[in-house]
Design an enzyme around this catalytic site. Structure first.
Site, PDB file in Angstrom:
ATOM      1  N   LYS A 124       3.167 -15.877  41.322  1.00 46.88           N
ATOM      2  CA  LYS A 124       4.273 -15.518  40.503  1.00 46.88           C
ATOM      3  C   LYS A 124       4.959 -14.808  40.909  1.00 46.88           C
ATOM      4  O   LYS A 124       4.654 -13.918  42.283  1.00 46.88           O
ATOM      5  CB  LYS A 124       3.348 -14.690  39.459  1.00 46.88           C
ATOM      6  CG  LYS A 124       4.129 -14.742  37.895  1.00 46.88           C
ATOM      7  CD  LYS A 124       3.719 -15.910  37.182  1.00 46.88           C
ATOM      8  CE  LYS A 124       4.634 -15.876  35.835  1.00 46.88           C
ATOM      9  NZ  LYS A 124       4.190 -17.196  34.915  1.00 46.88           N
ATOM     10  N   ASP A 164       9.828 -18.583  33.391  1.00 56.41           N
ATOM     11  CA  ASP A 164       8.974 -17.715  32.738  1.00 56.41           C
ATOM     12  C   ASP A 164       9.732 -16.910  31.897  1.00 56.41           C
ATOM     13  O   ASP A 164      11.045 -17.150  31.419  1.00 56.41           O
ATOM     14  CB  ASP A 164       7.959 -16.908  33.429  1.00 56.41           C
ATOM     15  CG  ASP A 164       7.032 -16.022  32.872  1.00 56.41           C
ATOM     16  OD1 ASP A 164       5.927 -16.845  32.482  1.00 56.41           O
ATOM     17  OD2 ASP A 164       6.713 -14.788  32.273  1.00 56.41           O
TER      18      ASP A 164
HETATM   19  P1  NDP Z   1      11.228 -16.448  26.838  1.00 57.08           P
HETATM   20  O1  NDP Z   1      11.992 -15.633  27.680  1.00 57.08           O
HETATM   21  O2  NDP Z   1      11.917 -17.768  26.691  1.00 57.08           O
HETATM   22  O3  NDP Z   1      10.824 -16.018  25.378  1.00 57.08           O
HETATM   23  C1  NDP Z   1      10.058 -14.799  25.330  1.00 57.08           C
HETATM   24  C2  NDP Z   1      10.056 -14.557  23.859  1.00 57.08           C
HETATM   25  O4  NDP Z   1       8.985 -13.373  23.928  1.00 57.08           O
HETATM   26  C3  NDP Z   1      11.309 -13.978  23.330  1.00 57.08           C
HETATM   27  O5  NDP Z   1      11.440 -14.130  21.922  1.00 57.08           O
HETATM   28  C4  NDP Z   1      11.248 -12.469  23.671  1.00 57.08           C
HETATM   29  O6  NDP Z   1      12.301 -11.771  22.784  1.00 57.08           O
HETATM   30  C5  NDP Z   1       9.839 -12.146  23.256  1.00 57.08           C
HETATM   31  N1  NDP Z   1       9.444 -11.162  24.152  1.00 57.08           N
HETATM   32  C6  NDP Z   1       9.653 -10.884  25.434  1.00 57.08           C
HETATM   33  N2  NDP Z   1       9.043  -9.727  25.914  1.00 57.08           N
HETATM   34  C7  NDP Z   1       8.527  -9.043  24.799  1.00 57.08           C
HETATM   35  C8  NDP Z   1       8.062  -7.825  24.558  1.00 57.08           C
HETATM   36  N3  NDP Z   1       7.819  -6.894  25.471  1.00 57.08           N
HETATM   37  N4  NDP Z   1       7.665  -7.556  23.234  1.00 57.08           N
HETATM   38  C9  NDP Z   1       8.009  -8.407  22.255  1.00 57.08           C
HETATM   39  N5  NDP Z   1       8.461  -9.526  22.425  1.00 57.08           N
HETATM   40  C10 NDP Z   1       8.775  -9.843  23.438  1.00 57.08           C
HETATM   41  O7  NDP Z   1       9.853 -16.862  27.743  1.00 57.08           O
HETATM   42  P2  NDP Z   1       8.695 -18.159  27.552  1.00 57.08           P
HETATM   43  O8  NDP Z   1       8.861 -18.462  26.358  1.00 57.08           O
HETATM   44  O9  NDP Z   1       9.024 -18.881  28.677  1.00 57.08           O
HETATM   45  O10 NDP Z   1       7.354 -17.335  27.766  1.00 57.08           O
HETATM   46  C11 NDP Z   1       6.543 -16.441  26.587  1.00 57.08           C
HETATM   47  C12 NDP Z   1       5.335 -16.473  27.062  1.00 57.08           C
HETATM   48  O11 NDP Z   1       4.766 -17.378  27.592  1.00 57.08           O
HETATM   49  C13 NDP Z   1       5.005 -15.582  28.220  1.00 57.08           C
HETATM   50  O12 NDP Z   1       3.808 -14.790  28.205  1.00 57.08           O
HETATM   51  C14 NDP Z   1       4.754 -16.342  29.573  1.00 57.08           C
HETATM   52  O13 NDP Z   1       4.185 -15.873  30.468  1.00 57.08           O
HETATM   53  C15 NDP Z   1       4.193 -17.451  28.798  1.00 57.08           C
HETATM   54  N6  NDP Z   1       4.105 -18.694  29.493  1.00 57.08           N
HETATM   55  C16 NDP Z   1       5.383 -19.465  29.610  1.00 57.08           C
HETATM   56  C17 NDP Z   1       5.466 -20.770  30.290  1.00 57.08           C
HETATM   57  C18 NDP Z   1       6.757 -21.458  30.210  1.00 57.08           C
HETATM   58  O14 NDP Z   1       6.419 -22.800  30.652  1.00 57.08           O
HETATM   59  N7  NDP Z   1       7.931 -20.883  30.073  1.00 57.08           N
HETATM   60  C19 NDP Z   1       4.182 -21.273  30.688  1.00 57.08           C
HETATM   61  C20 NDP Z   1       3.061 -20.704  30.468  1.00 57.08           C
HETATM   62  C21 NDP Z   1       3.007 -19.443  29.785  1.00 57.08           C
HETATM   63  P3  NDP Z   1      13.597 -11.047  23.162  1.00 57.08           P
HETATM   64  O15 NDP Z   1      14.706 -12.108  23.203  1.00 57.08           O
HETATM   65  O16 NDP Z   1      13.889  -9.758  22.600  1.00 57.08           O
HETATM   66  O17 NDP Z   1      13.354 -10.632  24.656  1.00 57.08           O
END
Ligand code: NDP
Length: 445
Positions: A124, A164
């Protein structure tokens, strides 16, 4: 091996890394019994070698913003374990990124990748750079500066990063462009690439879709499915969007989505047309979820809160780590939630997990339920190696079958005497055994 002793020692050697300790504790507490059946593991001190990353790169990233200011951020890559394949795992760009968070993610990734049955080790990386509020040009310059350091540590057979939080198709594209320029080589060094330059169909959808395929397998064990079920989704990024899309396709109703500022509750349900609005708002205009409530009448927006107090059948946390605490979990259970399936990594605190398991509801940890993303990344690597592209249907079928297999592995290793499936234990033991056997076979390296 005694889990508590190993953990204490890790805490002593690596203090101030609470997320890393949390992830290690969860795994050790569930694999201890299985581990102790193999005295040869302990002789080879397998557990420390599995908990401590192979290596960590840490570097300064310097870039220039639109006003001409010289800015610095930290960049990292944690190469955790490559016993079963090249290091593989996403890159996170978020202001909160630090070594503890990346070590927990890389550790989890190792078991998740093992579960997929594809040949991928765990890694990561990321930076405390936040793309929020930055112009396209600034994001590009940052990605290029980041890759200027990272490129010498990665490669299609060495370490293959992906997206991510804060890293989507745009960022992967910019990083790929710089890698290509530096190495003069067009290769599958990153996954999540654009479809025109080696990306896989269904990769953007994979994590969200995979989570719902996993959820459907869990629901099947209770003789039910998603039709007519209400769902709480947190986040509104990549994972949340495609989770919502698949819920709708399967006949479920999406009541909430959120971002780091707050959540929206739509009693009518976020339907296809409304989801398109969110996708455009978030992906094109990089807007805030609050704007959804301003656009659609009858929608509640709750600032500074998470959606877990709302009543629904299913919870699908898809934002970030530790977003469901013990109180949230108790509220969900009191409101009659029947399943929690994690799109995000480690979104439930250890206390929340205990609440779900004590209530005997269906609970799937991220390393099983969100493994669809890295699985299709693995399929992207395969397509890049054989220089072919598979159709949407082919990739989706493979994804479904991988999620079904992961579910079966969890049931095999996690079923308790009373028939309750402890998916945490199942996923950890299944993921662990494969990596452990590979490490044993490869000697002390
Ligand atoms: P994105 O950046 O596309 O979206 C993240 C979302 O979560 C946004 O809506 C963001 O809001 C919100 N968010 C981020 N940090 C926080 C926080 N500290 N508190 C509240 N809301 C928060 O990321 P992903 O959708 O790719 O990832 C989301 C989760 O899924 C993570 O845990 C990631 O590790 C996991 N994941 C992702 C994969 C992938 O293929 N992308 C694969 C497996 C797991 P804002 O816009 O305000 O920042």
């Amino acid at each position: 091996m005694k889990a508590t002793n190993v953990l204490e020692e890790l805490k002593r050697r690596f203090p101030n890394e609470p997320e890393y300790h949390q992830a290690v504790e969860e795994v050790l507490s569930t694999i201890e019994e299985e581990y102790n059946k193999h005295p040869e593991f302990d002789k080879a001190n397998l557990i420390e070698r599995l908990c401590i990353p192979d290596r960590i790169y840490q570097f300064r990233v310097t870039w220039v913003d639109d006003k001409g200011n010289v800015r610095t951020n930290m960049g990292y890559r944690v190469q955790h374990n490559n016993a079963i394949g090249p290091y593989k795992g996403g890159i996170r760009f978020h202001a909160s990124v630090n070594l503890s968070i990346l070590k927990f993610l890389a550790f989890e990734q190792t078991f998740k990748n093992s579960l997929t049955t594809l040949p991928m080790g765990g890694g990561k990386g990321g930076s405390d750079f936040s793309p929020r509020g930055k112009s396209n040009a600034e994001v590009m310059r940052f990605c290029q500066a980041f890759m200027l350091e990272l490129w010498r540590h990665i490669g299609p057979e060495t370490d293959v990063p992906a997206g991510d939080i804060g890293v989507g198709g745009r960022e992967v594209g910019f990083m790929f462009g710089m890698y290509k320029k530096l190495t003069r080589e067009f290769s599958g060094v990153l996954t999540g690439k654009g479809i025109e330059f080696g990306g896989s169909l269904i990769r953007p959808e994979a994590t969200g879709y995979g989570n719902i395929y996993f959820l459907l397998e869990m629901l099947k064990t209770k003789g039910t499915d998603l039709k007519g079920k209400t769902c709480l989704i947190s986040g509104s990024g990549n994972v949340a969007q495609y989770t919502a899309e698949k819920v709708l396709q399967m006949g479920g109703k999406v009541l909430t989505m959120s971002d780091s500022d707050g959540y929206v509750y739509d009693p009518e349900g976020i339907d296809r047309e409304k989801l398109d609005y969110i996708m455009e708002l978030k992906n094109l205009y990089r807007g805030r979820i609050r704007e959804y409530a301003e656009h659609y009448p009858g929608v509640k927006y709750v600032e500074g809160a998470r959606p877990w107090g709302e009543k629904a059948d299913i919870a699908l946390p898809s934002a970030t780590q530790n977003e469901i605490n013990g109180d949230d979990a108790r509220q969900l259970v009191a409101n009659g939630v029947m399943a929690v399936s994690e799109g995000a990594n480690m979104p439930s605190t250890p206390e929340a997990i205990r609440v779900f398991q004590d209530a005997k509801i269906l609970y799937a940890p991220g390393k099983a339920a969100n493994a669809g993303g890295v699985s299709v990344s693995g399929l992207e690597m395969t397509q890049n190696s054989i220089k072919l592209s598979w159709s949407q249907e082919e990739v989706d079928e493979k994804l479904k079958s991988i999620m079904k297999n992961i579910h079966e592995a969890c049931v095999k290793y996690g079923t308790e005497p009373d028939g309750y499936v402890n998916y945490v234990k199942g996923a950890n033991v299944a993921g662990f055994m494969k990596v452990a056997k590979a490490m044993m076979a490869q000697g002390i390296v």
